[in-house]
Scaffold this motif. Structure first.
Motif, PDB file in Angstrom:
ATOM      1  N   SER A   1      12.576  -0.487  14.015  1.00 21.27           N
ATOM      2  CA  SER A   1      11.289  -0.438  14.718  1.00 21.27           C
ATOM      3  C   SER A   1      11.169  -1.539  15.759  1.00 21.27           C
ATOM      4  O   SER A   1      10.275  -1.512  16.601  1.00 21.27           O
TER       5      SER A   1
ATOM      6  N   GLY B   1       5.794  -0.921   4.033  1.00 14.86           N
ATOM      7  CA  GLY B   1       4.430  -0.680   3.607  1.00 14.86           C
ATOM      8  C   GLY B   1       3.750  -1.894   3.023  1.00 14.86           C
ATOM      9  O   GLY B   1       2.640  -1.808   2.502  1.00 14.86           O
TER      10      GLY B   1
ATOM     11  N   GLU C   1       4.875  -8.274   8.549  1.00 16.79           N
ATOM     12  CA  GLU C   1       5.069  -6.940   7.997  1.00 16.79           C
ATOM     13  C   GLU C   1       6.522  -6.810   7.548  1.00 16.79           C
ATOM     14  O   GLU C   1       7.439  -7.218   8.251  1.00 16.79           O
TER      15      GLU C   1
ATOM     16  N   ASP D   1       0.607   5.142   1.416  1.00 13.82           N
ATOM     17  CA  ASP D   1      -0.141   6.053   2.304  1.00 13.82           C
ATOM     18  C   ASP D   1      -1.330   5.372   2.981  1.00 13.82           C
ATOM     19  O   ASP D   1      -2.451   5.884   2.980  1.00 13.82           O
ATOM     20  N   PHE D   2      -1.080   4.186   3.509  1.00  9.63           N
ATOM     21  CA  PHE D   2      -2.120   3.453   4.223  1.00  9.63           C
ATOM     22  C   PHE D   2      -1.457   2.651   5.336  1.00  9.63           C
ATOM     23  O   PHE D   2      -0.364   2.113   5.154  1.00  9.63           O
ATOM     24  N   ASP D   3      -2.112   2.583   6.478  1.00  6.19           N
ATOM     25  CA  ASP D   3      -1.590   1.815   7.603  1.00  6.19           C
ATOM     26  C   ASP D   3      -1.880   0.337   7.362  1.00  6.19           C
ATOM     27  O   ASP D   3      -2.974  -0.145   7.634  1.00  6.19           O
ATOM     28  N   GLU D   4      -0.878  -0.359   6.843  1.00  7.59           N
ATOM     29  CA  GLU D   4      -1.087  -1.758   6.442  1.00  7.59           C
ATOM     30  C   GLU D   4      -1.354  -2.687   7.617  1.00  7.59           C
ATOM     31  O   GLU D   4      -1.798  -3.822   7.419  1.00  7.59           O
ATOM     32  N   THR D   5      -1.119  -2.197   8.840  1.00 10.77           N
ATOM     33  CA  THR D   5      -1.425  -3.052   9.994  1.00 10.77           C
ATOM     34  C   THR D   5      -2.928  -3.332  10.084  1.00 10.77           C
ATOM     35  O   THR D   5      -3.333  -4.321  10.690  1.00 10.77           O
ATOM     36  N   GLN D   6      -3.744  -2.484   9.468  1.00  6.21           N
ATOM     37  CA  GLN D   6      -5.184  -2.759   9.437  1.00  6.21           C
ATOM     38  C   GLN D   6      -5.468  -4.043   8.648  1.00  6.21           C
ATOM     39  O   GLN D   6      -6.314  -4.845   9.028  1.00  6.21           O
TER      40      GLN D   6
ATOM     41  N   TYR E   1      -3.180  -6.378   8.180  1.00 10.52           N
ATOM     42  CA  TYR E   1      -2.534  -7.423   8.997  1.00 10.52           C
ATOM     43  C   TYR E   1      -3.529  -7.978  10.024  1.00 10.52           C
ATOM     44  O   TYR E   1      -3.681  -9.193  10.167  1.00 10.52           O
ATOM     45  N   ASP E   2      -4.218  -7.076  10.706  1.00  9.51           N
ATOM     46  CA  ASP E   2      -5.184  -7.500  11.729  1.00  9.51           C
ATOM     47  C   ASP E   2      -6.341  -8.283  11.106  1.00  9.51           C
ATOM     48  O   ASP E   2      -6.776  -9.303  11.638  1.00  9.51           O
TER      49      ASP E   2
ATOM     50  N   TRP F   1       0.822  -1.212   0.000  1.00 12.83           N
ATOM     51  CA  TRP F   1       0.000   0.000   0.000  1.00 12.83           C
ATOM     52  C   TRP F   1       0.853   1.257   0.000  1.00 12.83           C
ATOM     53  O   TRP F   1       1.965   1.262   0.541  1.00 12.83           O
TER      54      TRP F   1
END
Length: 267
Positions: free
Chosen positions: A242, A187, A183, A161-166, A168-169, A159
């Motif tokens: 991180s 991104g 992850e 400009d998107f929080d890819e952890t969404q 992932y969840d 992605w």
């Protein structure tokens, strides 16, 4: 702590600088020093073998080992395939359904990877930039997963400009233990076979050459390196990474040959 018998390094954000280059002259010095001390080198990465062959084109005769696709495929330094895990078609269909149901489409692309071929859904064809093309021998567009008759090691969705952890969840909820989701730190999300990570791949390599995990030093920077770093005797993490843990710091960042300088200091 055991003497170092094998050194494993991640590529992106670790061994490679941000522009995907590295200090070739210093790498030759390090390879000579490793050979002199009979220490093996392994590339342990989320990417596939063909991309490594492009990035390390000048060094493919150096008898390195390769843990690729986040641990789904392992080649020893003799060039023999010693470990391979693929994603079964019913699970790939579940992944496809999850992506269809997820409200935010991977704006930087979707790839089902073999070791040299990118299978790309036709709807994502316009996202295959030339910079990516050089890392695959073949790019094959498909309309239906049934058209893929090669083993798939990894599905990558990326992605901008998107929080890819969404995602992932959501993937954790829907796919559960049927796959391993990780992850990449860039991104993207990688989906690989269940029970597969860089640590399992590295363990297969260690068993093959007859050493313990305690005799391995490893370098990483992202979530997909965590299992590997926790499993080895001497783990090193990049500055500003991180991930946190009982890991030694690398001497400099990836744009200043930190991995190569640290290897020279520890051997």
């Amino acid at each position: 702590m055991a003497n170092i018998q094998l050194i494993a390094t991640d590529l992106d954000g670790t061994f490679l600088s941000d522009d995907k280059s590295f200090d070739k002259a210093l790498f030759r010095v390090v390879l000579a020093a490793l050979k002199n001390k009979n220490i093996q080198l392994a590339i342990a990465t989320g990417v596939h073998q063909e991309r490594i062959n492009v990035l390390l084109a000048d060094f493919l005769d150096e008898k390195m080992a390769y843990v690729t696709n986040n641990g789904a495929r392992v080649m020893n330094s003799d060039g023999r395939l010693i470990y391979e895990r693929t994603i079964a078609m019913p699970i790939l269909q579940n992944v496809q359904q999850l992506l269809a149901d997820f409200p935010v489409k991977p704006s930087r692309g979707l790839v089902y990877s073999t070791d040299d071929t990118a299978y790309v859904p036709r709807a994502y064809a316009d996202m295959i930039r030339n910079s990516r093309r050089r890392y695959f021998k073949k790019i094959i567009l498909f309309d239906d997963l049934a058209e893929i008759n090669e083993p798939i090691f990894k599905v990558t969705m990326n992605w901008q400009d998107f929080d890819e952890t969404q995602f992932y969840d959501a993937a954790q909820r829907v796919l559960g233990d049927s796959v391993h989701i990780t992850e990449t730190g860039t991104g993207a999300i990688d989906i690989v076979p269940a029970g597969v990570n860089k640590a399992t791949g590295l363990k297969a390599l260690a068993d093959n050459i007859g050493i313990s995990m305690d005799g391995i030093a490893a370098f990483g920077d992202g979530e997909n390196d965590l299992e590997m770093l926790r499993a080895v005797g001497q783990p090193f993490v990049m500055p500003g990474a991180s991930i946190v843990g009982p890991f030694a710091p690398v001497m400099a960042n990836n744009n200043h040959a930190g991995v190569l300088k640290t290897i020279l200091s520890i051997i």
